[in-house]
Enzyme design. Structure first.
Site: not given
Length: 165
Positions: A12-14, A71-72
């Protein structure tokens, strides 16, 4: 202790590799501050990678693990700019971003990488959102992270040593 590496590591990123939301906290244009190793947005907001990200990516790369991101984010163009400016493109072999499930992201990443499905592949998702543990129904390992420090060397080593699935 024998470490078992995955074939594919999904990040994931954030709040997994950096401590911010790309789609709500970052205002382009973004520049990279080489001296301090962080990004600076148009309002002077700064963000760096969590401390162990590069070390983890380098270790995965050394062991021939394919690194991808899911990522969302509602602002994929900002996320892509952040990834590029942090110099992460040399590690990341594919990305799927958008407002949908991580299961969908991973399925599309597998297609992009040339796999018909994930059968026989050892895949792990590192993510700070517990709802994404749904990927386990696909046979994907899930490592739940504390969003206050993102992915750490300890989290990573625990996974490789079979302490987290």
């Amino acid at each position: 202790m024998t470490q078992t590496y995955p074939d594919i590591a999904v990040f994931d990123l954030d709040y997994t590799i950096w401590p911010t939301y790309a789609d709500t906290n970052i205002s382009p244009p973004i520049s990279y501050d080489e001296k301090n190793k962080h990004l600076v947005d148009t309002y002077g907001y700064t963000v760096g990678l969590f401390p162990d990200v590069i070390r983890i990516f380098e270790d995965l790369q050394k062991h021939d693990v394919t690194i991808v991101t899911a990522s969302r984010t509602w602002a994929p163009e900002i996320a892509a700019d952040m990834v590029a400016k942090f110099g992460l493109n040399k590690y990341i072999k594919g990305s799927e971003w958008g407002e949908r499930s991580k299961k969908g992201h991973i399925k599309d990443l597998l297609k992009k990488l040339g796999y018909k499905n994930g059968d026989g592949l050892k895949i792990v998702l590192f993510d700070d959102e517990g709802r994404n543990k749904e990927v386990r129904t696909m046979g994907v390992d899930f490592v739940y992270l504390d969003s206050s420090h993102g992915v750490t060397w300890k989290d990573y080593q625990d996974y490789l040593n079979g302490k987290v699935k």
